[in-house]
Structures are given as C-alpha cells and as structure tokens.
Enzyme design. Structure first.
Site, PDB file in Angstrom:
ATOM      1  N   GLY A 154       1.077  -1.224   0.029  1.00 40.15           N
ATOM      2  CA  GLY A 154      -0.421   0.194   0.122  1.00 40.15           C
ATOM      3  C   GLY A 154       0.884   1.327  -0.063  1.00 40.15           C
ATOM      4  O   GLY A 154       2.472   1.619  -0.058  1.00 40.15           O
ATOM      5  N   ARG A 155       0.144   2.600   0.467  1.00 36.96           N
ATOM      6  CA  ARG A 155       0.954   3.757   0.770  1.00 36.96           C
ATOM      7  C   ARG A 155       2.527   3.573   1.186  1.00 36.96           C
ATOM      8  O   ARG A 155       3.509   3.501   0.614  1.00 36.96           O
ATOM      9  CB  ARG A 155       0.442   4.725   1.204  1.00 36.96           C
ATOM     10  CG  ARG A 155      -1.211   4.914   0.222  1.00 36.96           C
ATOM     11  CD  ARG A 155      -2.130   6.058   1.531  1.00 36.96           C
ATOM     12  NE  ARG A 155      -2.926   6.511   1.492  1.00 36.96           N
ATOM     13  CZ  ARG A 155      -4.121   5.716   1.709  1.00 36.96           C
ATOM     14  NH1 ARG A 155      -3.913   5.002   2.071  1.00 36.96           N
ATOM     15  NH2 ARG A 155      -5.269   6.782   0.721  1.00 36.96           N
ATOM     16  N   ILE A 156       2.693   2.701   1.955  1.00 45.04           N
ATOM     17  CA  ILE A 156       3.378   2.991   3.469  1.00 45.04           C
ATOM     18  C   ILE A 156       4.709   1.490   3.013  1.00 45.04           C
ATOM     19  O   ILE A 156       5.674   1.912   2.069  1.00 45.04           O
ATOM     20  CB  ILE A 156       2.840   2.964   5.511  1.00 45.04           C
ATOM     21  CG1 ILE A 156       2.427   3.642   5.432  1.00 45.04           C
ATOM     22  CG2 ILE A 156       4.554   2.422   5.766  1.00 45.04           C
ATOM     23  CD1 ILE A 156       2.462   3.566   6.781  1.00 45.04           C
ATOM     24  N   ILE A 232       6.393  -2.250  11.335  1.00 48.09           N
ATOM     25  CA  ILE A 232       6.051  -1.334  11.264  1.00 48.09           C
ATOM     26  C   ILE A 232       4.143  -1.206  11.121  1.00 48.09           C
ATOM     27  O   ILE A 232       3.537  -0.017  10.844  1.00 48.09           O
ATOM     28  CB  ILE A 232       6.576   0.072  10.538  1.00 48.09           C
ATOM     29  CG1 ILE A 232       6.722  -0.398   8.779  1.00 48.09           C
ATOM     30  CG2 ILE A 232       7.798  -0.622  10.928  1.00 48.09           C
ATOM     31  CD1 ILE A 232       7.004   0.264   7.872  1.00 48.09           C
ATOM     32  N   ARG A 234       0.362  -3.346  12.466  1.00 52.03           N
ATOM     33  CA  ARG A 234      -0.177  -3.726  13.807  1.00 52.03           C
ATOM     34  C   ARG A 234       0.722  -4.606  14.143  1.00 52.03           C
ATOM     35  O   ARG A 234       1.139  -5.696  13.812  1.00 52.03           O
ATOM     36  CB  ARG A 234      -1.301  -3.908  13.811  1.00 52.03           C
ATOM     37  CG  ARG A 234      -2.017  -2.491  13.601  1.00 52.03           C
ATOM     38  CD  ARG A 234      -1.938  -1.544  14.975  1.00 52.03           C
ATOM     39  NE  ARG A 234      -2.685  -0.410  14.592  1.00 52.03           N
ATOM     40  CZ  ARG A 234      -2.087   0.900  14.218  1.00 52.03           C
ATOM     41  NH1 ARG A 234      -1.200   0.969  13.748  1.00 52.03           N
ATOM     42  NH2 ARG A 234      -3.509   1.832  14.019  1.00 52.03           N
ATOM     43  N   ASP A 258       7.612  -1.875  16.024  1.00 46.44           N
ATOM     44  CA  ASP A 258       7.461  -0.915  16.221  1.00 46.44           C
ATOM     45  C   ASP A 258       5.980  -0.928  16.784  1.00 46.44           C
ATOM     46  O   ASP A 258       5.570   0.083  17.472  1.00 46.44           O
ATOM     47  CB  ASP A 258       7.559   0.626  15.309  1.00 46.44           C
ATOM     48  CG  ASP A 258       7.041   1.814  15.762  1.00 46.44           C
ATOM     49  OD1 ASP A 258       5.944   2.174  15.124  1.00 46.44           O
ATOM     50  OD2 ASP A 258       7.905   2.165  16.359  1.00 46.44           O
ATOM     51  N   GLU A 263       0.231  -3.196  24.343  1.00 48.41           N
ATOM     52  CA  GLU A 263       1.229  -1.751  24.088  1.00 48.41           C
ATOM     53  C   GLU A 263       0.401  -1.021  24.591  1.00 48.41           C
ATOM     54  O   GLU A 263      -0.851  -0.907  24.196  1.00 48.41           O
ATOM     55  CB  GLU A 263       1.834  -0.816  22.429  1.00 48.41           C
ATOM     56  CG  GLU A 263       0.460  -0.851  21.334  1.00 48.41           C
ATOM     57  CD  GLU A 263       0.998  -0.456  20.110  1.00 48.41           C
ATOM     58  OE1 GLU A 263       0.886   0.503  19.938  1.00 48.41           O
ATOM     59  OE2 GLU A 263       1.564  -1.366  19.439  1.00 48.41           O
ATOM     60  N   HIS A 281       6.119   2.045  19.143  1.00 45.86           N
ATOM     61  CA  HIS A 281       5.129   2.953  17.921  1.00 45.86           C
ATOM     62  C   HIS A 281       5.290   3.915  18.172  1.00 45.86           C
ATOM     63  O   HIS A 281       4.546   5.676  18.437  1.00 45.86           O
ATOM     64  CB  HIS A 281       3.430   2.397  18.681  1.00 45.86           C
ATOM     65  CG  HIS A 281       2.559   2.797  17.951  1.00 45.86           C
ATOM     66  ND1 HIS A 281       1.622   1.830  18.154  1.00 45.86           N
ATOM     67  CD2 HIS A 281       2.099   2.702  16.603  1.00 45.86           C
ATOM     68  CE1 HIS A 281       0.670   1.757  16.733  1.00 45.86           C
ATOM     69  NE2 HIS A 281       0.971   2.656  16.152  1.00 45.86           N
TER      70      HIS A 281
HETATM   71  C1  8YV Z   1      -0.138   6.387  14.690  1.00 44.12           C
HETATM   72  C2  8YV Z   1      -0.448   4.824  13.602  1.00 44.12           C
HETATM   73  O1  8YV Z   1       0.633   7.253  15.119  1.00 44.12           O
HETATM   74  O2  8YV Z   1      -1.695   6.072  11.929  1.00 44.12           O
HETATM   75  C3  8YV Z   1      -1.837   5.002  12.805  1.00 44.12           C
HETATM   76  O3  8YV Z   1      -2.786   3.911  12.193  1.00 44.12           O
HETATM   77  O4  8YV Z   1      -0.436   3.674  14.239  1.00 44.12           O
HETATM   78  C4  8YV Z   1       0.440   5.717  14.242  1.00 44.12           C
HETATM   79  O5  8YV Z   1       0.421   6.560  13.016  1.00 44.12           O
HETATM   80  C5  8YV Z   1      -0.641   5.841  16.372  1.00 44.12           C
HETATM   81  O6  8YV Z   1      -1.867   5.353  15.642  1.00 44.12           O
HETATM   82  C6  8YV Z   1      -1.401   7.527  17.174  1.00 44.12           C
HETATM   83  O7  8YV Z   1      -1.956   7.214  18.095  1.00 44.12           O
END
Ligand code: 8YV
Length: 315
Positions: A154-156, A232, A234, A258, A263, A281
């Site tokens: 995806g984007r990331i 990076i 979930r 991360d 968490e 995170h």
């Molecule tokens: C956020 C993230 O910083 O974008 C997301 O889904 O997990 C992180 O980029 C986080 O959700 C902030 O609480």
C-alpha cells in the site's frame, strides 16, 4: 450555537488539544477513573469520537453513544474501530493517510539499518570501554545487494520499497493482487514464498481480521536464521508467540518491532532478547507529521459538522 460534544479516546499533544477544546466540548475518556460511568453520563450526548490509531472505538463505546455521527481516527490504521457497528448506524469514519506515509517508511528503513548493523550494541561498545578493551566490534551481515520482501504494497509499503531500491536490493512483495504500479518488483502471492526469498521482511499491511497472524510460524521459519522481520504495521499481523519462540531458539535471526500486543505493555519475553530492536510505536512520531495528523482529525470533524465532504473518509 453549542459546540458539538465529542469523546476523546487518547491523549494528543498540546498543540492539538487546544484547538480541539476551542472547537468542541471535549470529554477525555482516557483521563476518566470510571470510564463506564463517564460513558453512561456523557455517551447520550456524544456526536463524535476522536481516537488514536491503536486506541479506537469498540462496539460497546459506539452503542453507548446513540447520537454518534462520526469517528475521526488520529492515524491511518482504523482496525481499532468497529466498522461493522458504524455501518449498521451510518456512522462516518475518517483517518489520517498520506501525511504519515514517509515518516513510517523512514523509521522502517532506520530499524532495518540499526538492527542489521548492530548500532545499539556498537554504541554500548564505545561507551562501556569495550572498544578500547576488546578491540573491533563484532562483524555483522551487510544490507546492500541482499533481498527484501514487502508484505503489503500500500502507500507505506510502496515507500519502503522505494527506499530499499537505494540499497540495490532484490525486492519482492506480497499483496492480495499484483499492483500495476510495481512492475519493477516481483509479485509473490504467498507470504511464505515471499519470506523464503527474503533476508529482510517488512510487514506493512493494513491490519484487519483477514490479516490477523498472517505472519505465523510458517512465514517466520521461512524467513529463517539469517532473516530479519520488521513490523511497522500492527502487532495483530504477527503471531507474537511464534515470533518469540523463533527469536528465543534462533530459528529467526532477528526482528525490529514498532508495535506490540497489549502496548505500551509488552510481553516481558521480548525484554530478555538481544536479537530484537524494540521501538515505542513511534513510526509516525515526528513533529511535522503529528501536527498534520491532528489537523486532519480536526478538519474532518469540522467538515462533518459543517455538512461538507469529509477530507479523508474511510466510511
Ligand atoms: C499513529 C498509527 O501514530 O497511523 C497509525 O495507524 O499507528 C500511528 O501512525 C498512532 O495511531 C497514534 O496513536
């Protein structure tokens, strides 16, 4: 006109809190000592919920807010929001994509570099006198020219792959289907096969029930004792018990994480390992990006209550 009443699920930096408080009547769920009582008290008047990516809105919270119209997620991942409960009531949902993509990809690459070259250990090697006393720091494997897998383009994932090209790596990816914009990378449908041909496996999948534990024992064993897993996305995308077992037995070479189940509390078994890089995170955690995320949270809420189109709708 009265300010719309909103429920804020998690903390925001002061630069977000002030304008949110100015625009809305905010109840801070995360500060309440009796969250059940707070929901019973204010839930009937709540029209919006502002969340954090990992601190969402479950069905019980949504049902406690009969006037709820919109949920604005501070993050790109909306897996912590019960979308089905929202669909049933026509509740809108927004997130904060794009503004954080590059920072998250940057940290993923930084985690690979740091863990692969043993930089945390090397820093200690200098500071504790080992360099002077024991000499050269133990050699590590190189990064450039090796093989990288991206699970989720995806984007990331795409930005991670773009950065990896700078290391002359052989890059493959796995996703639900081949991506037309990725003709310069090999598409490998099966995550196990992707892991088998990777030295570094990045998990960049949007988390959902369908991706839960997609990185399980088989994928981890396929990555193997020379492999590194970088997450990076979930924690739910990874079977953490299988990961811990593989790291403890050296069936997997190393990991850079991360995100964690439970968490910010994490399984203490991680703390006993020297082949894992632990990060809190914070992949999107730069000042610029978090300001842009907070602005999007507020702009989506403002658009909704002004009857305007949402900027970044999920539902
Ligand atoms: C956020 C993230 O910083 O974008 C997301 O889904 O997990 C992180 O980029 C986080 O959700 C902030 O609480």
């Amino acid at each position: 006109m009265d300010k719309p009443i909103i429920l804020q699920v998690g903390p925001y930096p002061q630069w977000d809190q002030e304008p949110l408080d100015a625009a809305f009547r905010v109840h801070r769920y995360f500060e309440s000592e009796d969250k059940t009582a707070l929901l019973a008290d204010v839930g009937p008047s709540v029209k919006a919920i502002a969340t954090r990516g990992e601190l969402g809105a479950n069905r019980a919270m949504i049902e406690a807010c009969p006037k709820l119209e919109v949920i604005s997620v501070y993050g790109v991942g909306f897996d912590a929001v019960d979308l089905q409960a929202c669909r049933e009531r026509g509740i809108r949902v927004t997130n904060t994509p794009d503004v954080l993509t590059n920072d998250v990809a940057d940290l993923g690459i930084a985690m690979m570099l740091c863990q692969s070259r043993g930089m945390l250990g090397a820093e200690t090697w200098v500071r504790d006198g080992s360099w002077a006393e024991k000499g050269l720091y133990p050699l590590k494997r190189r990064i450039w020219g090796r093989r990288a897998g991206v699970l989720g383009l995806g984007r990331i994932g795409f930005e991670v792959a773009k950065r990896l090209k700078g290391f002359d790596m052989k890059i493959a990816y796995s996703d639900v289907e081949a991506k037309s914009y990725a003709t310069d990378m090999e598409f490998v449908a099966d995550p196990v096969a992707l892991a088998e041909q990777s030295d570094f496996l990045f998990v960049t999948l949007a988390a959902s029930a369908a991706t839960r534990h997609i990185v399980g024992k088989e994928v981890i064993q396929a990555l193997g004792p020379d492999g590194m897993l970088i997450n990076i996305s979930r924690a739910s995308n990874i079977d953490e018990d299988a990961l811990l077992e593989a790291l403890e037995t050296a069936e997997l070479g190393s990991a850079a994480l991360d995100v964690f189940e439970g968490e910010p509390k994490l399984n203490p078994r991680f703390l006993a390992l020297d082949n894992v890089l632990l990060q809190p995170h914070h992949a999107s955690g730069t000042i610029e990006t978090r300001k842009a995320m907070g602005q999007l949270v507020r702009d989506n809420l403002a658009a909704h209550f002004a009857g305007q189109p949402l900027l970044t709708p999920v539902l």
